[in-house]
Design a protein around this motif. Structure first.
Motif, PDB file in Angstrom:
ATOM      1  N   ILE A  47       0.857  -1.181   0.000  1.00 33.30           N
ATOM      2  CA  ILE A  47       0.000   0.000   0.000  1.00 33.30           C
ATOM      3  C   ILE A  47       0.892   1.229   0.000  1.00 33.30           C
ATOM      4  CG2 ILE A  47      -1.755   1.323   1.249  1.00 33.30           C
ATOM      5  CD1 ILE A  47      -2.848  -1.286   0.236  1.00 33.30           C
ATOM      6  N   PHE A  48       0.649   2.152  -0.922  1.00 32.93           N
ATOM      7  CA  PHE A  48       1.336   3.442  -0.932  1.00 32.93           C
ATOM      8  C   PHE A  48       0.382   4.481  -0.343  1.00 32.93           C
ATOM      9  CE2 PHE A  48       3.771   1.957  -4.930  1.00 32.93           C
ATOM     10  CZ  PHE A  48       4.688   1.307  -4.139  1.00 32.93           C
ATOM     11  N   TRP A  49       0.796   5.060   0.755  1.00 30.01           N
ATOM     12  CA  TRP A  49      -0.037   6.050   1.451  1.00 30.01           C
ATOM     13  C   TRP A  49       0.694   7.399   1.440  1.00 30.01           C
ATOM     14  CZ3 TRP A  49      -0.202   6.325   7.483  1.00 30.01           C
ATOM     15  CH2 TRP A  49      -1.004   7.426   7.877  1.00 30.01           C
ATOM     16  N   GLY A  50       0.060   8.408   0.872  1.00 33.15           N
ATOM     17  CA  GLY A  50       0.678   9.723   0.847  1.00 33.15           C
ATOM     18  C   GLY A  50      -0.215  10.745   0.175  1.00 33.15           C
ATOM     19  N   PRO A  51       0.136  12.031   0.267  1.00 30.54           N
ATOM     20  CA  PRO A  51      -0.653  13.098  -0.339  1.00 30.54           C
ATOM     21  C   PRO A  51      -0.685  12.982  -1.860  1.00 30.54           C
ATOM     22  CG  PRO A  51       0.968  13.965   1.221  1.00 30.54           C
ATOM     23  CD  PRO A  51       1.317  12.530   0.981  1.00 30.54           C
ATOM     24  N   PRO A  52      -1.588  13.719  -2.511  1.00 24.97           N
ATOM     25  CA  PRO A  52      -1.627  13.713  -3.980  1.00 24.97           C
ATOM     26  C   PRO A  52      -0.312  14.215  -4.567  1.00 24.97           C
ATOM     27  CG  PRO A  52      -3.614  14.735  -3.075  1.00 24.97           C
ATOM     28  CD  PRO A  52      -2.662  14.555  -1.936  1.00 24.97           C
ATOM     29  N   GLY A  53       0.032  13.675  -5.731  1.00 23.54           N
ATOM     30  CA  GLY A  53       1.195  14.168  -6.455  1.00 23.54           C
ATOM     31  C   GLY A  53       2.532  13.783  -5.873  1.00 23.54           C
ATOM     32  N   THR A  54       2.599  12.694  -5.109  1.00 21.80           N
ATOM     33  CA  THR A  54       3.870  12.287  -4.511  1.00 21.80           C
ATOM     34  C   THR A  54       4.497  11.101  -5.239  1.00 21.80           C
ATOM     35  OG1 THR A  54       2.594  11.018  -2.880  1.00 21.80           O
ATOM     36  CG2 THR A  54       3.393  13.188  -2.211  1.00 21.80           C
ATOM     37  N   THR A 153       2.815  -1.589   4.049  1.00 25.38           N
ATOM     38  CA  THR A 153       2.448  -0.185   3.843  1.00 25.38           C
ATOM     39  C   THR A 153       3.694   0.694   3.784  1.00 25.38           C
ATOM     40  OG1 THR A 153       0.311  -0.463   4.953  1.00 25.38           O
ATOM     41  CG2 THR A 153       1.163   1.785   4.757  1.00 25.38           C
ATOM     42  N   TYR A 154       3.774   1.515   2.736  1.00 24.87           N
ATOM     43  CA  TYR A 154       4.866   2.480   2.579  1.00 24.87           C
ATOM     44  C   TYR A 154       4.268   3.890   2.580  1.00 24.87           C
ATOM     45  CZ  TYR A 154       7.677  -1.541   1.149  1.00 24.87           C
ATOM     46  OH  TYR A 154       8.326  -2.751   1.121  1.00 24.87           O
ATOM     47  N   VAL A 155       4.851   4.760   3.385  1.00 23.42           N
ATOM     48  CA  VAL A 155       4.366   6.133   3.487  1.00 23.42           C
ATOM     49  C   VAL A 155       5.181   7.030   2.555  1.00 23.42           C
ATOM     50  CG1 VAL A 155       3.978   8.096   5.017  1.00 23.42           C
ATOM     51  CG2 VAL A 155       3.680   5.761   5.876  1.00 23.42           C
ATOM     52  N   LEU A 156       4.509   7.707   1.622  1.00 21.59           N
ATOM     53  CA  LEU A 156       5.164   8.637   0.707  1.00 21.59           C
ATOM     54  C   LEU A 156       4.962  10.059   1.217  1.00 21.59           C
ATOM     55  CD1 LEU A 156       4.850   6.015  -1.019  1.00 21.59           C
ATOM     56  CD2 LEU A 156       4.761   7.503  -3.026  1.00 21.59           C
ATOM     57  N   LYS A 157       6.008  10.854   1.144  1.00 23.84           N
ATOM     58  CA  LYS A 157       5.978  12.211   1.690  1.00 23.84           C
ATOM     59  C   LYS A 157       5.854  13.249   0.576  1.00 23.84           C
ATOM     60  CE  LYS A 157       8.934  10.870   5.591  1.00 23.84           C
ATOM     61  NZ  LYS A 157      10.199  11.146   6.314  1.00 23.84           N
ATOM     62  N   SER A 158       5.422  14.459   0.953  1.00 22.20           N
ATOM     63  CA  SER A 158       5.340  15.557  -0.009  1.00 22.20           C
ATOM     64  C   SER A 158       6.699  15.812  -0.645  1.00 22.20           C
ATOM     65  CB  SER A 158       4.858  16.839   0.683  1.00 22.20           C
ATOM     66  OG  SER A 158       3.565  16.670   1.213  1.00 22.20           O
ATOM     67  N   ILE A 159       6.683  16.210  -1.908  1.00 19.91           N
ATOM     68  CA  ILE A 159       7.932  16.504  -2.616  1.00 19.91           C
ATOM     69  C   ILE A 159       8.566  17.751  -2.018  1.00 19.91           C
ATOM     70  CG2 ILE A 159       8.983  16.931  -4.859  1.00 19.91           C
ATOM     71  CD1 ILE A 159       7.616  14.198  -4.564  1.00 19.91           C
ATOM     72  N   LEU A 193       8.953  29.516  -7.202  1.00 16.48           N
ATOM     73  CA  LEU A 193       7.620  30.052  -6.911  1.00 16.48           C
ATOM     74  C   LEU A 193       6.542  29.042  -7.314  1.00 16.48           C
ATOM     75  CD1 LEU A 193       5.744  32.314  -6.024  1.00 16.48           C
ATOM     76  CD2 LEU A 193       5.981  33.346  -8.307  1.00 16.48           C
ATOM     77  N   ILE A 194       6.726  28.424  -8.468  1.00 17.43           N
ATOM     78  CA  ILE A 194       5.780  27.384  -8.898  1.00 17.43           C
ATOM     79  C   ILE A 194       5.768  26.239  -7.895  1.00 17.43           C
ATOM     80  CG2 ILE A 194       5.360  25.585 -10.636  1.00 17.43           C
ATOM     81  CD1 ILE A 194       6.352  27.525 -12.755  1.00 17.43           C
ATOM     82  N   GLY A 195       6.953  25.819  -7.483  1.00 14.11           N
ATOM     83  CA  GLY A 195       7.055  24.727  -6.522  1.00 14.11           C
ATOM     84  C   GLY A 195       6.372  25.056  -5.210  1.00 14.11           C
ATOM     85  N   ALA A 196       6.542  26.293  -4.743  1.00 12.59           N
ATOM     86  CA  ALA A 196       5.926  26.702  -3.486  1.00 12.59           C
ATOM     87  C   ALA A 196       4.406  26.687  -3.590  1.00 12.59           C
ATOM     88  CB  ALA A 196       6.413  28.093  -3.086  1.00 12.59           C
ATOM     89  N   GLN A 197       3.892  27.158  -4.719  1.00  8.75           N
ATOM     90  CA  GLN A 197       2.448  27.203  -4.915  1.00  8.75           C
ATOM     91  C   GLN A 197       1.848  25.812  -5.104  1.00  8.75           C
ATOM     92  OE1 GLN A 197       2.027  30.216  -3.655  1.00  8.75           O
ATOM     93  NE2 GLN A 197       0.405  30.606  -5.105  1.00  8.75           N
ATOM     94  N   ALA A 198       2.671  24.873  -5.556  1.00  5.72           N
ATOM     95  CA  ALA A 198       2.176  23.510  -5.775  1.00  5.72           C
ATOM     96  C   ALA A 198       1.977  22.750  -4.468  1.00  5.72           C
ATOM     97  CB  ALA A 198       3.138  22.739  -6.674  1.00  5.72           C
ATOM     98  N   ASP A 199       2.562  23.260  -3.374  1.00  8.61           N
ATOM     99  CA  ASP A 199       2.299  22.697  -2.051  1.00  8.61           C
ATOM    100  C   ASP A 199       2.682  21.222  -1.940  1.00  8.61           C
ATOM    101  OD1 ASP A 199       1.489  23.180   0.548  1.00  8.61           O
ATOM    102  OD2 ASP A 199      -0.583  22.597   0.185  1.00  8.61           O
TER     103      ASP A 199
END
Length: 436
Positions: A47-54, A153-159, A193-199
């Motif tokens: 299972i990959f568990w993490g926020p969208p876009g990770t 289960t593997y936890v994926l973190k925000s980029i 700036l793009i990266g910061a806004q992408a959260d």
């Protein structure tokens, strides 16, 4: 027109090997078990568990590539049991022909109900497929124990910001699938700036970049992306916040614990994070009132009053003016003396009430509004405290006879409860020496 022109940039530049995969070094770093398993083609369900876009989907596809397995994908948003069975049939057919395994990737697996999740179990158990589920929600709450027990289960973190900038640079330099076919002028500050806004969401960052390049004006044969374009593209960006989801409860927990830990700075930060993400201020107001009783209690009863006033103020003023009152309440509670004595006493009393059953109210403290009740002994020998010394009936009892007198509320040595404790200790000592 090529297929690339219809596919989003994030899909076109998916990495094809682990060395090009950015982020998640905590599970994919050198000699990490998952990386070793992928490189050696040793499949297991996960299972990959993490926020969208990770990178959950990308990682699943990489595992398929390295293991030379058929990749079957099902989305829990669009699919049902019928689609699951169709995917399993394909896995059986593939194995019969090629004697090779299949990977069944289930996106948003938490959206499947219990019966749908149960449909995977026999095929995970007999090795028909290696199951990979992707979820943004806590698997402990959203997935069946039977399915969880068969998966790692593997936890994926925000980029991270530096990884995001590197990803955007690759997209700009990739001439075959990225944006490198055009001459694009954009400095690193704009990429950051793009990266910061992408959260922390790589997919969102790449979408921003692609739109910004589409909107760029041509200057001297080059497409120039300036800050105004970036601001326009990202102007309606919402922070990652999912009402009712993990992030929602993680952030309210962080705010509550910051108040309990007497850190007004962090408490205000988490409150503003939630407001910035779209949280209903009325929900925050309710939680603030709860904090006032749970964590401050009688150490400073003004905390509850201030919290209720903040709630009423917000209802009168609305947003954004009313949010300042919530900030005032949160900062006050964080700085107030702390006591959970009432909270603990309430829980203890509730447990005692549940465990002791329906014991009778002692006769002497029963109400006796009629002569019949008086004749039956209701209220007999009751001592009216206002008529006694110091307004206290020393030695009087109030619990059911079978329980005997109990001590449940234990004030702490902080705030107003210092005085309450002194008074209560005195009264309890009088009870022990007093005559009924």
């Amino acid at each position: 027109m090529s297929d690339n022109e219809f596919r989003p940039l994030a899909d076109r530049i998916r990495p094809e090997n682990l060395d090009d995969y950015l982020g998640q070094s905590h599970i994919l770093g050198k000699d990490k078990p998952l990386r070793v398993a992928i490189q050696t083609g040793k499949l297991h369900s996960m299972i990959f568990w993490g926020p969208p876009g990770t990178g959950k989907t990308t990682l699943a596809r990489l595992i398929s590539n390295y293991s030379n397995a058929q990749f079957l994908s099902v989305s829990a948003v669009l699919s049902g049991v019928k689609d699951i069975r169709a995917a399993i049939d394909k896995a059986h057919q593939y194995y019969d022909v090629y004697q090779k395994p299949s990977i069944l990737f289930v996106d948003e697996v938490h959206r499947f109900n219990k019966s749908q999740q149960d449909a995977f179990l026999p095929f995970v158990e007999d090795g028909t497929v290696s199951f990979i589920g992707a979820t943004t929600e806590n698997p402990s709450f959203e997935l069946n124990n039977a399915l969880l027990s068969r998966c790692k289960t593997y936890v994926l973190k925000s980029i991270q910001p530096e990884e995001m900038t590197q990803l955007l640079k690759r997209a700009l330099e990739n001439k075959e699938h990225g944006l490198g076919a055009s001459e694009v002028s954009i400095n690193e500050d704009m990429l950051q700036l793009i990266g910061a806004q992408a959260d922390g969401d790589a997919r969102r960052a790449l979408n921003f970049l692609e739109i910004a390049v589409d909107l760029a004006s041509e200057e001297n044969g080059r497409l120039t992306v300036n800050e105004n374009i970036i601001r326009e593209v990202t102007s309606q960006t919402l922070r990652r916040f999912d009402k009712g989801g993990d992030l929602f409860y993680e952030q309210i927990s962080a705010m509550h614990k910051s108040v309990r830990g007497s850190n007004p700075d962090a408490a205000l930060y988490w409150m503003c994070r939630m407001l910035d993400g779209g949280c209903d201020p009325i929900y925050l107001a309710r939680r603030v009132v709860r904090m006032a009783s749970e964590d401050i209690g009688n150490a400073d009863p003004r905390g509850l009053e201030i919290s209720l006033n903040a709630w009423h103020t917000y209802e009168r003023l609305g947003s954004p003016e009313g949010e300042l009152a919530l900030a005032q309440a949160v900062s006050y509670l964080a700085c107030a003396p702390k006591s959970n004595a009432v909270y603990m006493a309430y829980k203890a009393a509730m447990q005692l009430a549940r465990e002791s059953g329906s014991m009778d109210v002692p006769m002497h403290i029963r109400n006796a509004p009629t002569n019949l009740m008086k004749d039956m002994g209701y209220g007999k020998d009751y001592r009216y405290s206002h008529d006694e010394k110091d307004g206290f009936s020393a030695g009087e009892t109030y619990f059911p006879d079978e329980l005997g007198e109990q001590e449940i509320y234990h004030p702490v040595e902080r705030g107003l409860e210092i005085k309450i404790k002194e008074k209560l200790d005195y009264l309890r000592s009088q009870n022990k020496t007093g005559n009924k």
